[in-house]
Scaffold this active site. Sequence first.
Site, short mmCIF file in Angstrom:
data_model
loop_
_atom_site.label_atom_id
_atom_site.label_comp_id
_atom_site.label_asym_id
_atom_site.label_seq_id
_atom_site.Cartn_x
_atom_site.Cartn_y
_atom_site.Cartn_z
N ASN A 1 66.61 21.34 40.19
CA ASN A 1 66.02 22.36 39.33
C ASN A 1 65.29 21.78 38.12
OD1 ASN A 1 68.92 21.81 39.04
ND2 ASN A 1 68.80 23.02 37.18
N GLN B 1 67.01 26.30 44.39
CA GLN B 1 65.62 26.08 43.97
C GLN B 1 64.70 25.86 45.16
OE1 GLN B 1 64.23 26.46 41.10
NE2 GLN B 1 66.08 26.72 39.88
N SER C 1 70.19 32.10 45.75
CA SER C 1 70.16 33.14 44.72
C SER C 1 68.82 33.87 44.79
CB SER C 1 70.32 32.47 43.35
OG SER C 1 70.47 33.44 42.37
N ALA C 2 68.89 35.20 44.72
CA ALA C 2 67.66 35.99 44.91
C ALA C 2 66.68 35.85 43.74
CB ALA C 2 68.02 37.46 45.09
N HIS C 3 67.21 35.61 42.52
CA HIS C 3 66.31 35.70 41.37
C HIS C 3 65.39 34.49 41.20
CE1 HIS C 3 68.28 33.20 38.12
NE2 HIS C 3 69.34 33.38 38.86
N THR D 1 83.15 46.24 46.49
CA THR D 1 82.07 47.08 47.01
C THR D 1 80.73 46.39 46.79
OG1 THR D 1 83.41 49.01 46.49
CG2 THR D 1 81.06 49.41 46.87
N CYS E 1 70.92 27.32 32.32
CA CYS E 1 72.37 27.44 32.10
C CYS E 1 72.88 26.44 31.07
CB CYS E 1 73.12 27.22 33.41
SG CYS E 1 72.77 28.49 34.60
N1 PLP Z 1 71.88 26.09 41.46
C1 PLP Z 1 70.67 25.78 40.98
C2 PLP Z 1 70.00 24.55 41.48
C3 PLP Z 1 70.05 26.59 40.05
O1 PLP Z 1 68.85 26.25 39.56
C4 PLP Z 1 70.73 27.75 39.60
C5 PLP Z 1 70.11 28.61 38.56
O2 PLP Z 1 69.45 28.18 37.66
C6 PLP Z 1 71.99 28.03 40.11
C7 PLP Z 1 72.55 27.18 41.04
C8 PLP Z 1 72.76 29.23 39.65
O3 PLP Z 1 72.19 30.39 40.13
P1 PLP Z 1 72.66 31.83 39.59
O4 PLP Z 1 71.83 32.09 38.38
O5 PLP Z 1 72.37 32.76 40.72
O6 PLP Z 1 74.11 31.74 39.29
#
Ligand code: PLP
Length: 384
Positions: A156, A184, A204-206, A242, A329
Amino acid sequence: MFSILKRSVYLDYNATTYVSRPVRKTINRVLKYHWGNPSSGYQKGKTAYNIIENARKQVADAIHAHPHEIYFTSCASETNNAVLKTLSNHFYPKKKKIISTPIEHPSIMNTLDFLETQGIVVQYCPVDRFGFVSIKDLERIIDEQTFLICCIYANNEIGTIQNIQKISAIAKAQNILVMSDCVQAFGKIPVNVKEMGVDYATFSAHKLYGPKGIGAMYAKIGSPLEPFIHGGHQEEGWRAGTESVHNIAGFGKACQEVSNLISYANETGLLKDYFIEQLRTIKTDIRINSPSENCMSNTISVTLPNIGSKELMMMLDYYGISVSSGSACSTRINKPSHVLRAIGLSEKAAEETIRISLGKNIKKRDIRHTMKIIEKYLKTNRNL
Ligand code: PLP
């Protein structure tokens, strides 16, 4: 004199993406009409259930898996926790060791730290200056205690794409499981879990123009799977609770766009080259931390010697430009990036590094605009 207009330019698509219009429409439709509980036996429940199963197939198709191999979660952090913790529980104390890399996302790194306090032995395989795992070292540190190799597919922060296929082949020869954080990679490069040879993968969808609050796990049929959240029988009893039907439907819809996103990602490579070229003309001593090959075409990690990334980012933010110094994060913990440190950057150099991550709708003019602000920053701090 500079006259620079404030214009919003978002250059942090690895942190998150906006929700695409088709995904928004899908979510709104589900929220409005299909709000039944998928576990209910009557028609309203069945409709919600079918929406989930349809999305499961859409996710599975996008990664070349079988729908039975897809489990929905609330996010990739949860999924990474779930895989690492349930597998540790499954193998410990018969086998105790996990091999990982020092460039994983915090949701892996911090979970591994926790597992170490529970008796799991974690060994990190060294990476080179661009973050590529040393295959020789990996082969050397595998032993009979190893039950899992955990390796991020596309990083990432710096964009490095690992040779997961090779890592899986080494693991398989020793009867070791492989998990890969594909968060990613998904939507930027093809993800084919069968070709990769992994047992578990997380999503992850976002990160692909889907909603926040929804993730998924791929678990190859026949791989060990212990319940993560006990309760009802949702997700085959692996994760009770749920289901977030609208988010799951949105995730599925986003997956339908994956091949378009990948073709689009190929185009961002040209913008990335343009960005680096422009940057080099205004500051000749930059260091590009992202590899020139086997790298996501949207990601640039760049060190600007003697320029504090925080101050630069504040200035860019003032002009409406969003970039980051690394993983979203980690933004609030105020420590230099562990990824940049692992690839050999000093603390100082890590603090002089920014990450640009491109996505849909970025145009050359956005890059020119960003460059103007960086140039202005350099000029006002002439001693830099
Ligand atoms: N793994 C990687 C490589 C990511 O870049 C991210 C989010 O930045 C995550 C895990 C965590 O994803 P989520 O925001 O869905 O917890």
